[in-house]
Design a protein around this motif. Structure first.
Motif, PDB file in Angstrom:
ATOM      1  N   ASP A 210      99.301  85.886  55.302  1.00 57.24           N
ATOM      2  CA  ASP A 210      99.114  85.140  54.052  1.00 57.24           C
ATOM      3  C   ASP A 210      98.007  85.684  53.158  1.00 57.24           C
ATOM      4  OD1 ASP A 210      96.844  84.348  55.463  1.00 57.24           O
ATOM      5  OD2 ASP A 210      97.645  82.367  55.967  1.00 57.24           O
ATOM      6  N   GLY A 211      97.304  86.740  53.585  1.00 51.07           N
ATOM      7  CA  GLY A 211      96.256  87.326  52.763  1.00 51.07           C
ATOM      8  C   GLY A 211      94.955  86.558  52.755  1.00 51.07           C
ATOM      9  N   TRP A 212      94.855  85.480  53.538  1.00 45.58           N
ATOM     10  CA  TRP A 212      93.611  84.713  53.561  1.00 45.58           C
ATOM     11  C   TRP A 212      92.548  85.462  54.365  1.00 45.58           C
ATOM     12  CZ3 TRP A 212      95.182  78.884  54.520  1.00 45.58           C
ATOM     13  CH2 TRP A 212      95.820  78.406  53.378  1.00 45.58           C
ATOM     14  N   THR A 213      91.319  85.393  53.877  1.00 46.94           N
ATOM     15  CA  THR A 213      90.200  86.062  54.522  1.00 46.94           C
ATOM     16  C   THR A 213      89.396  85.081  55.371  1.00 46.94           C
ATOM     17  OG1 THR A 213      88.735  85.620  52.654  1.00 46.94           O
ATOM     18  CG2 THR A 213      89.996  87.686  52.605  1.00 46.94           C
ATOM     19  N   GLN A 214      88.530  85.617  56.200  1.00 49.79           N
ATOM     20  CA  GLN A 214      87.614  84.761  56.948  1.00 49.79           C
ATOM     21  C   GLN A 214      86.769  83.945  55.965  1.00 49.79           C
ATOM     22  OE1 GLN A 214      85.731  85.909  60.640  1.00 49.79           O
ATOM     23  NE2 GLN A 214      86.495  87.996  60.391  1.00 49.79           N
ATOM     24  N   PRO A 215      86.386  82.738  56.349  1.00 53.14           N
ATOM     25  CA  PRO A 215      85.665  81.864  55.415  1.00 53.14           C
ATOM     26  C   PRO A 215      84.275  82.383  55.079  1.00 53.14           C
ATOM     27  CG  PRO A 215      85.722  80.894  57.606  1.00 53.14           C
ATOM     28  CD  PRO A 215      86.614  82.084  57.649  1.00 53.14           C
ATOM     29  N   MET A 216      83.742  81.863  53.987  1.00 55.55           N
ATOM     30  CA  MET A 216      82.371  82.155  53.583  1.00 55.55           C
ATOM     31  C   MET A 216      81.426  81.138  54.213  1.00 55.55           C
ATOM     32  SD  MET A 216      82.812  83.015  49.544  1.00 55.55           S
ATOM     33  CE  MET A 216      84.151  84.052  48.961  1.00 55.55           C
ATOM     34  N   THR A 217      80.179  81.553  54.404  1.00 57.26           N
ATOM     35  CA  THR A 217      79.162  80.673  54.988  1.00 57.26           C
ATOM     36  C   THR A 217      77.841  80.859  54.248  1.00 57.26           C
ATOM     37  OG1 THR A 217      80.126  80.603  57.209  1.00 57.26           O
ATOM     38  CG2 THR A 217      77.760  80.216  57.042  1.00 57.26           C
ATOM     39  N   LEU A 218      77.251  79.758  53.831  1.00 57.97           N
ATOM     40  CA  LEU A 218      75.903  79.781  53.275  1.00 57.97           C
ATOM     41  C   LEU A 218      74.926  79.552  54.420  1.00 57.97           C
ATOM     42  CD1 LEU A 218      74.090  79.845  50.694  1.00 57.97           C
ATOM     43  CD2 LEU A 218      74.164  77.339  50.775  1.00 57.97           C
ATOM     44  N   MET A 219      74.180  80.578  54.770  1.00 57.56           N
ATOM     45  CA  MET A 219      73.163  80.451  55.805  1.00 57.56           C
ATOM     46  C   MET A 219      71.906  79.821  55.201  1.00 57.56           C
ATOM     47  SD  MET A 219      74.132  81.887  58.814  1.00 57.56           S
ATOM     48  CE  MET A 219      72.603  82.419  59.582  1.00 57.56           C
ATOM     49  N   PHE A 220      71.169  79.075  56.032  1.00 57.36           N
ATOM     50  CA  PHE A 220      69.893  78.534  55.570  1.00 57.36           C
ATOM     51  C   PHE A 220      68.929  78.392  56.734  1.00 57.36           C
ATOM     52  CE2 PHE A 220      72.708  74.929  56.372  1.00 57.36           C
ATOM     53  CZ  PHE A 220      71.924  73.983  57.022  1.00 57.36           C
ATOM     54  N   ARG A 221      67.626  78.380  56.377  1.00 58.46           N
ATOM     55  CA  ARG A 221      66.569  78.272  57.368  1.00 58.46           C
ATOM     56  C   ARG A 221      65.934  76.896  57.282  1.00 58.46           C
ATOM     57  NH1 ARG A 221      62.765  81.532  54.995  1.00 58.46           N
ATOM     58  NH2 ARG A 221      61.368  81.175  56.749  1.00 58.46           N
ATOM     59  N   MET A 222      65.689  76.303  58.462  1.00 61.34           N
ATOM     60  CA  MET A 222      64.977  75.032  58.539  1.00 61.34           C
ATOM     61  C   MET A 222      63.691  75.236  59.327  1.00 61.34           C
ATOM     62  SD  MET A 222      67.933  72.112  58.988  1.00 61.34           S
ATOM     63  CE  MET A 222      66.822  70.799  58.475  1.00 61.34           C
ATOM     64  N   VAL A 223      62.604  74.647  58.845  1.00 60.41           N
ATOM     65  CA  VAL A 223      61.315  74.714  59.524  1.00 60.41           C
ATOM     66  C   VAL A 223      60.887  73.291  59.893  1.00 60.41           C
ATOM     67  CG1 VAL A 223      60.639  76.832  58.366  1.00 60.41           C
ATOM     68  CG2 VAL A 223      60.032  74.628  57.351  1.00 60.41           C
ATOM     69  N   GLY A 224      59.801  73.184  60.692  1.00 64.00           N
ATOM     70  CA  GLY A 224      59.384  71.883  61.195  1.00 64.00           C
ATOM     71  C   GLY A 224      60.235  71.416  62.359  1.00 64.00           C
ATOM     72  N   PHE A 225      60.885  72.371  63.035  1.00 68.94           N
ATOM     73  CA  PHE A 225      61.774  72.081  64.150  1.00 68.94           C
ATOM     74  C   PHE A 225      60.978  72.014  65.445  1.00 68.94           C
ATOM     75  CE2 PHE A 225      64.309  74.362  67.499  1.00 68.94           C
ATOM     76  CZ  PHE A 225      65.188  73.324  67.794  1.00 68.94           C
ATOM     77  N   ASP A 226      61.202  70.979  66.237  1.00 64.57           N
ATOM     78  CA  ASP A 226      60.530  70.789  67.524  1.00 64.57           C
ATOM     79  C   ASP A 226      61.452  71.292  68.625  1.00 64.57           C
ATOM     80  OD1 ASP A 226      59.402  69.874  69.909  1.00 64.57           O
ATOM     81  OD2 ASP A 226      58.576  68.075  68.964  1.00 64.57           O
ATOM     82  N   HIS A 227      61.224  72.517  69.068  1.00 67.71           N
ATOM     83  CA  HIS A 227      62.114  73.134  70.047  1.00 67.71           C
ATOM     84  C   HIS A 227      62.058  72.401  71.386  1.00 67.71           C
ATOM     85  CE1 HIS A 227      63.880  77.228  71.544  1.00 67.71           C
ATOM     86  NE2 HIS A 227      64.571  76.196  71.984  1.00 67.71           N
ATOM     87  N   GLU A 228      60.882  71.939  71.788  1.00 65.26           N
ATOM     88  CA  GLU A 228      60.756  71.255  73.079  1.00 65.26           C
ATOM     89  C   GLU A 228      61.572  69.969  73.103  1.00 65.26           C
ATOM     90  OE1 GLU A 228      59.420  72.290  75.905  1.00 65.26           O
ATOM     91  OE2 GLU A 228      59.131  74.193  74.853  1.00 65.26           O
TER      92      GLU A 228
END
Length: 469
Positions: A210-228
């Motif tokens: 069908d000629g459709w391509t893989q989707p687009m993605t807007l990447m973004f960064r988040m800070v203030g993340f508590d990994h523990e």
């Protein structure tokens, strides 16, 4: 919607003739300063050519910096089975020990990134990915190109190419007006194959049905993340997080409450070299084409709205994100697939999955077939045989019918399935280096790139540390 729609009845108008500033001549002109362009520029410079690199943005790095595509995905084969480790380390847990199948310029860049504190070396602990800092990445690339005496022009968008008797002339749009630059050989590292297409090269787009391509993605960064705190949740709910993706129950609860309309199957995010930070890869826009200004505009609107919704979900429902916030999104939505220029050989999904070798190999890959569903949710992931890699022939870099243009990166000649593997940044850098070397040798010997002996290209690539069989 407030974004402009394409005209219902297309109508062309004539534009007046114009003049352009002649910006000079070079032996090798690299168009596009992403991973493929970096590989091409340094590869050509190391082979002794005078090199000019032209980039559309005000910085280098391409998808690594403009679209925040991080980390660099694995470029190692998988010799040993992965051993289960920390399920919440936020780096892929399913890639076991292996050997690198990409060398050369990639390792020059990685060494510089690590020395600058901008990246973490690939290892079993990182799932053989390379987490990096996008802002420091820009600075490192500036330094690399300066060290290799690559002349660079930023803020110049390639809009066309004109044939000359024994050279090629690229046309660029700039704030200073149009300009042109002549070159013995042009290496198209635009990602979309813009130069090759403008020169008349044939190409394919999307999947064959069908000629459709893989989707687009807007990447973004988040800070203030508590990994523990997040790790504690993942350990308490081992069925809800698999290294870099999951949160199925929380997604379902938010969806049922009308808070979230997720366009992919789960949440996906990665650690970066910086504490308290994650790179989120969870937006998805389907049925859009990255060479359509109308679709790109629609994708930006949709992806930014998805980003806001996902950020609210993470802050409101996911342990570890209560104090987090979005600090940066990509300069533009990330585009996975557009034109695949038809070359003297078309690499197939079967070539990739059977780890096929070629006598004219100039690059290698071991990344899985990785197809984000062009029409909705779901991702197809198919691995190569353990411990093996596939070759990319030099012929994939030669557009059919063109003599002074090479392609590198995700727009090389391949089918939809093969493209889903070789599109990743380390392999793009390898094909870029190969194209740059071939272009430099063609210029120095006064011949067409496809007439350069493959053995000479391979010999120079090995001298530059590239990984060939």
């Amino acid at each position: 919607m407030t974004y402009l729609q394409p005209p219902r009845v297309p109508r062309s108008v004539e534009l007046p003739p114009r003049q352009a500033l002649h910006a000079g001549s070079t032996q090798v002109l690299v168009v596009g300063g992403g991973p493929a362009g970096i590989g091409a520029a340094i590869g050509a410079a190391n082979a002794g050519a005078e090199v000019t690199l032209v980039e559309r943005y005000g910085f280098l790095g391409g998808n690594a910096t403009a679209a925040l595509v991080m980390p660099l995905m694995s470029f190692h084969n998988e010799v040993k089975q992965a051993v289960a480790g920390d399920a919440a380390r936020l780096l892929p847990p399913d890639h076991g020990e292996g050997e690198p199948v990409v060398g050369g310029v990639l390792w020059v860049l990685l060494d510089q990134l690590v020395r600058a504190g901008a990246a973490i070396r690939p290892s079993v602990e990182t799932g053989y990915t390379v987490p990096f800092d996008a802002e420091l990445f820009k600075l490192v690339v500036y330094d690399l190109l300066e060290t290799h005496e690559v002349r660079t022009l930023l803020h110049a968008f390639a809009s066309g190419v004109l044939p000359l008797p024994d050279r090629a002339r690229a046309v660029f749009e700039t704030k200073s007006g149009p300009l042109v630059m002549d070159a013995d050989v042009i290496v198209d590292c635009t990602g979309d194959g813009d130069i090759a297409a403008a020169a008349g090269a044939s190409y394919e787009i999307g999947r064959p049905e069908d000629g459709w391509t893989q989707p687009m993605t807007l990447m973004f960064r988040m800070v203030g993340f508590d990994h523990e705190e997040f790790s504690a949740y993942a350990r308490a709910h081992p069925d809800q997080w698999k290294g870099v993706h999951g949160l199925w129950d929380l997604v379902r609860a938010a969806t049922d409450a009308g808070e979230l309309d997720l366009h992919r199957e789960d949440m996906l995010f990665f650690a970066t070299p910086n504490a308290g930070e994650v790179a989120v890869n969870s937006t998805r826009v389907t049925e859009v084409l990255g060479t359509s200004v109308w679709d790109l505009t629609r994708a930006e609107f949709a992806a930014h709205r998805q980003m806001a919704q996902i950020a609210r979900f993470l802050r409101g429902r996911v342990p570890g994100f209560a104090e987090s916030y979005v600090v940066q999104s990509g300069v533009q939505v990330g585009v996975r697939e557009t034109r695949r220029i038809l070359g003297d050989y078309l690499l197939t999904g079967e070539d990739v999955l059977t780890a096929r070798t070629f006598d004219d190999a100039v690059a290698r890959g071991a990344y899985p077939v990785d197809i984000h569903n062009p029409s909705g949710r779901g991702t197809t992931l198919r691995r190569l045989p353990r411990g093996q890699s596939y070759d990319i022939p030099l012929r994939c870099l030669f557009p059919q019918g063109l003599d002074r243009i090479l392609v590198a990166g995700r727009c090389i000649s391949g089918d939809h399935v093969a493209h889903s593997s070789y599109r990743v940044m380390p392999i793009s850098m390898a094909t870029g280096q190969a194209a740059g070397v071939c272009a430099a040798l063609a210029s120095s010997q006064g011949m067409r790139p496809r007439d350069v002996p493959v053995s000479a290209v391979q010999r120079e690539l090995r001298a530059q540390g590239a990984s060939l069989r």
